[in-house]
Design an enzyme around this catalytic site. Structure first.
Site, PDB file in Angstrom:
ATOM      1  N   THR A  21      26.850 -44.617  16.806  1.00 23.46           N
ATOM      2  CA  THR A  21      27.112 -44.099  18.146  1.00 23.46           C
ATOM      3  C   THR A  21      26.123 -44.636  19.161  1.00 23.46           C
ATOM      4  O   THR A  21      26.456 -44.841  20.330  1.00 23.46           O
ATOM      5  CB  THR A  21      27.038 -42.557  18.119  1.00 23.46           C
ATOM      6  OG1 THR A  21      28.061 -42.092  17.264  1.00 23.46           O
ATOM      7  CG2 THR A  21      27.222 -41.950  19.482  1.00 23.46           C
ATOM      8  N   TYR A  29      35.189 -42.279  21.320  1.00 27.96           N
ATOM      9  CA  TYR A  29      34.508 -43.548  21.591  1.00 27.96           C
ATOM     10  C   TYR A  29      34.556 -44.363  20.321  1.00 27.96           C
ATOM     11  O   TYR A  29      34.909 -43.866  19.255  1.00 27.96           O
ATOM     12  CB  TYR A  29      33.054 -43.299  22.021  1.00 27.96           C
ATOM     13  CG  TYR A  29      32.249 -42.611  20.960  1.00 27.96           C
ATOM     14  CD1 TYR A  29      32.226 -41.226  20.880  1.00 27.96           C
ATOM     15  CD2 TYR A  29      31.574 -43.352  19.989  1.00 27.96           C
ATOM     16  CE1 TYR A  29      31.541 -40.577  19.874  1.00 27.96           C
ATOM     17  CE2 TYR A  29      30.879 -42.712  18.984  1.00 27.96           C
ATOM     18  CZ  TYR A  29      30.870 -41.324  18.929  1.00 27.96           C
ATOM     19  OH  TYR A  29      30.197 -40.691  17.916  1.00 27.96           O
ATOM     20  N   THR A  44      24.598 -41.940  12.700  1.00 26.73           N
ATOM     21  CA  THR A  44      23.954 -40.746  12.144  1.00 26.73           C
ATOM     22  C   THR A  44      24.653 -40.216  10.893  1.00 26.73           C
ATOM     23  O   THR A  44      24.051 -39.467  10.133  1.00 26.73           O
ATOM     24  CB  THR A  44      23.888 -39.636  13.211  1.00 26.73           C
ATOM     25  OG1 THR A  44      25.209 -39.370  13.685  1.00 26.73           O
ATOM     26  CG2 THR A  44      22.993 -40.026  14.355  1.00 26.73           C
ATOM     27  N   ASP A  45      25.916 -40.608  10.687  1.00 29.86           N
ATOM     28  CA  ASP A  45      26.665 -40.037   9.554  1.00 29.86           C
ATOM     29  C   ASP A  45      25.970 -40.268   8.213  1.00 29.86           C
ATOM     30  O   ASP A  45      25.920 -39.376   7.368  1.00 29.86           O
ATOM     31  CB  ASP A  45      28.078 -40.642   9.478  1.00 29.86           C
ATOM     32  CG  ASP A  45      28.992 -40.157  10.593  1.00 29.86           C
ATOM     33  OD1 ASP A  45      28.553 -39.339  11.416  1.00 29.86           O
ATOM     34  OD2 ASP A  45      30.162 -40.608  10.637  1.00 29.86           O
ATOM     35  N   LYS A  86      21.723 -34.602   8.108  1.00 36.12           N
ATOM     36  CA  LYS A  86      22.532 -34.299   9.294  1.00 36.12           C
ATOM     37  C   LYS A  86      23.157 -32.919   9.101  1.00 36.12           C
ATOM     38  O   LYS A  86      23.812 -32.671   8.088  1.00 36.12           O
ATOM     39  CB  LYS A  86      23.609 -35.371   9.470  1.00 36.12           C
ATOM     40  CG  LYS A  86      24.413 -35.207  10.753  1.00 36.12           C
ATOM     41  CD  LYS A  86      25.364 -36.386  10.998  1.00 36.12           C
ATOM     42  CE  LYS A  86      26.056 -36.217  12.347  1.00 36.12           C
ATOM     43  NZ  LYS A  86      26.941 -37.328  12.703  1.00 36.12           N
ATOM     44  N   GLU A 139      21.932 -21.281 -14.757  1.00 35.37           N
ATOM     45  CA  GLU A 139      23.103 -20.599 -15.326  1.00 35.37           C
ATOM     46  C   GLU A 139      23.920 -21.533 -16.211  1.00 35.37           C
ATOM     47  O   GLU A 139      24.926 -21.123 -16.779  1.00 35.37           O
ATOM     48  CB  GLU A 139      23.985 -20.046 -14.198  1.00 35.37           C
ATOM     49  CG  GLU A 139      23.384 -18.854 -13.482  1.00 35.37           C
ATOM     50  CD  GLU A 139      24.356 -18.295 -12.452  1.00 35.37           C
ATOM     51  OE1 GLU A 139      25.354 -17.672 -12.840  1.00 35.37           O
ATOM     52  OE2 GLU A 139      24.109 -18.497 -11.245  1.00 35.37           O
TER      53      GLU A 139
HETATM   54  N1  GLU Z   1      30.490 -42.136  12.794  1.00 38.98           N
HETATM   55  C1  GLU Z   1      29.441 -42.587  13.627  1.00 38.98           C
HETATM   56  C2  GLU Z   1      28.327 -43.209  12.819  1.00 38.98           C
HETATM   57  O1  GLU Z   1      27.756 -42.629  11.937  1.00 38.98           O
HETATM   58  C3  GLU Z   1      29.065 -41.499  14.504  1.00 38.98           C
HETATM   59  C4  GLU Z   1      27.810 -40.818  14.270  1.00 38.98           C
HETATM   60  C5  GLU Z   1      26.673 -41.304  15.113  1.00 38.98           C
HETATM   61  O2  GLU Z   1      26.252 -42.427  15.087  1.00 38.98           O
HETATM   62  O3  GLU Z   1      26.166 -40.419  15.787  1.00 38.98           O
HETATM   63  O4  GLU Z   1      28.052 -44.342  13.027  1.00 38.98           O
END
Ligand code: GLU
Length: 348
Positions: free
Chosen positions: A32, A45, A111-112, A184, A305
């Site tokens: 992103t 986007y 971020t994924d 995340k 368990e």
């Molecule tokens: N799907 C994107 C990625 O991981 C969106 C998440 C992001 O970068 O914030 O590249």
């Protein structure tokens, strides 16, 4: 050379060295932070459309504090992250830092899967120089895009002497997190990155870096793994548990050649009874099964368990399932010995 000339010369060299800016490489992979939409309020986007040169140009302030060089490693949404990009990235980071070409690196990333890439690099790069990962939750065309300040902060973290020796760190939303701990936690919020078991290790406020803790598990120079010695990673699958579960996914993973399985079990890593039996059969066929939890924090304990001794299962300590997968893949490049692999989970 006369004595006075020598003194003046050495003073000159000392001043130049003292004021030389550190060289920071920004390695861009997409996400992103490099995404753009059609308008400032657009909620949809496309990730990975902005190049590294444009990312750097958006933050001219970083050129005052470091000599910045940019390289495009990939330009993908991080849900597309794969072993090929991991190897390219890890080898490049390793080369830049061990050759002395860079004093630190900043990696821009979606971020994924940032936490998986961070932990992978943390385990395979052989340098204690700063390795800083950064992303954004709002695309570059969004109102209040968070990318530029996150990049400014990341470069400040990368030139900070205290970052050395902390392994890979993730810098987002004014916080600094250790690679092993960070995850995340929110699909859209800028405060998404948390370290549920340990907390953040530092903060960075408009470039002002403060550390409060250091990671203690083995990483980078002390890790058992080395990117220059690894050519491929074995298949390791994650199987997510739920009530009224069935063993179909476990059966398929074993049939299709998984060398390891991470079971993201319920609570303290409890799979459904029929799944336990199939996983136990997998162990007999040589698959390494590590019990983990879908909960998101806390330790998955051996023989809690589930009778791990009877089934031959291992436990993940407090790594989440996606990071346990990274460690198990790396462990399997070295050994199938379950005691040794369990030890990796208690030390890395
Ligand atoms: N799907 C994107 C990625 O991981 C969106 C998440 C992001 O970068 O914030 O590249």
């Amino acid at each position: 050379m006369r004595f006075i000339t020598k003194v003046v010369f050495f003073m000159f060299v000392s001043v130049v060295v003292a004021f030389a800016k550190p060289t920071i490489y920004i390695l861009a992979t997409g996400g992103t932070i490099a995404g753009s939409g059609s308008g400032a309020l657009d909620t949809s986007y496309t990730s990975g459309t902005v190049t590294v040169d444009k990312l750097i140009a958006a933050v001219p302030e970083i050129n005052k504090i470091a000599t910045i060089k940019g390289e495009q490693i990939s330009n993908i949404g991080s849900q597309e992250m794969n072993n090929e990009v991991w190897f390219k990235l890890a080898n490049r980071v390793n080369e830049l830092l061990t050759s002395g070409k860079a004093d630190g690196v900043v990696i821009t990333h979606g971020t994924d899967t940032m936490e998986e890439t961070a932990y992978f690099l943390n385990l395979v790069v052989k340098s204690d120089k700063p390795i800083v990962m950064v992303g954004a939750m709002r695309s570059s065309s969004s109102l209040s895009a968070d990318g530029p300040l996150n990049i400014f902060n990341a470069v400040n973290v990368a030139i900070n002497k205290e970052t050395a020796g902390k392994g890979v760190v993730v810098t987002m939303n004014d916080e600094i997190h250790a690679a092993r701990e960070v995850t995340k936690t929110n699909t859209t919020g800028v405060e998404t990155f948390k370290s549920p078991n340990a907390g953040k290790i530092g903060t960075v406020f408009y470039g002002n870096v403060k550390y409060y803790m250091s990671p203690v598990r083995k990483h980078t120079v002390n890790s058992a793994f080395d990117i220059t010695k690894i050519k491929e990673l074995p298949r390791v699958d994650i199987i997510y548990s739920h009530s009224n579960d069935n063993p179909d996914f476990a059966n398929i993973a074993i049939k299709n050649g998984a060398k390891g399985i991470i079971s993201a079990g319920m609570g303290n890593g409890n799979p459904f009874p029929t799944v336990i039996e199939v996983l136990g059969e997998g162990v007999k066929k040589g698959v390494v099964v590590v019990r983990d939890s879908r909960v998101g924090s806390g330790e998955t304990t051996l023989n809690g368990e589930v009778d791990d001794t009877k089934y031959g299962f291992l436990a993940s300590d407090n790594l989440n399932a996606q990071k346990a997968r990274v460690l198990l893949m790396l462990a399997l490049t070295q050994t199938n010995d379950k005691a040794k692999i369990q030890e990796f989970f208690y030390t890395h």
